[in-house]
Scaffold this active site. Sequence first.
Site, short mmCIF file in Angstrom:
data_model
loop_
_atom_site.label_atom_id
_atom_site.label_comp_id
_atom_site.label_asym_id
_atom_site.label_seq_id
_atom_site.Cartn_x
_atom_site.Cartn_y
_atom_site.Cartn_z
N SER A 5 34.16 30.39 51.32
CA SER A 5 32.96 30.19 52.11
C SER A 5 33.40 29.77 53.51
O SER A 5 34.50 29.23 53.68
CB SER A 5 32.11 29.07 51.49
OG SER A 5 31.08 28.66 52.38
N TYR A 18 30.81 20.32 48.43
CA TYR A 18 30.91 21.78 48.58
C TYR A 18 32.04 22.16 49.53
O TYR A 18 32.85 23.04 49.22
CB TYR A 18 29.57 22.35 49.08
CG TYR A 18 29.55 23.85 49.09
CD1 TYR A 18 29.50 24.56 47.89
CD2 TYR A 18 29.59 24.57 50.28
CE1 TYR A 18 29.48 25.96 47.89
CE2 TYR A 18 29.58 25.95 50.28
CZ TYR A 18 29.53 26.64 49.09
OH TYR A 18 29.52 28.01 49.09
#
Length: 120
Positions: A5, A18
Amino acid sequence: VVMGSTAGHGVYENGGSYTAAKHAVAALAGTLRLELNGLPVRVTEIAPGMVRTDEFALNRFHGDSERAAKVYAGVERPLTADDIADCVAWVVTRPSHVDIDLMVVRPVAQAAQHKVARKP
């Protein structure tokens, strides 16, 4: 191919768990690339930015659909799962001597994690 990501290459408020996990994915890809050097193995990290899926924002906000919808509010054409699948297909179909180490993919509306163009 590992799915990272853009959060694995930068940080943002309220994203500690995250971003930490996605930084680990980036580190894993880099380590594998070093450890497998000399073998006929390619290691690619795909690092998407804003991708609108039915699950991601809902999971992030524990089923709060109103809060999840705000993530994409006013964003013209966020990426889709099909866009990312197309990227994966592209990297794995390069000639065997070509390795795409890192592919960062964002919608045009997203310049960075914290900079997203939104229309009213």
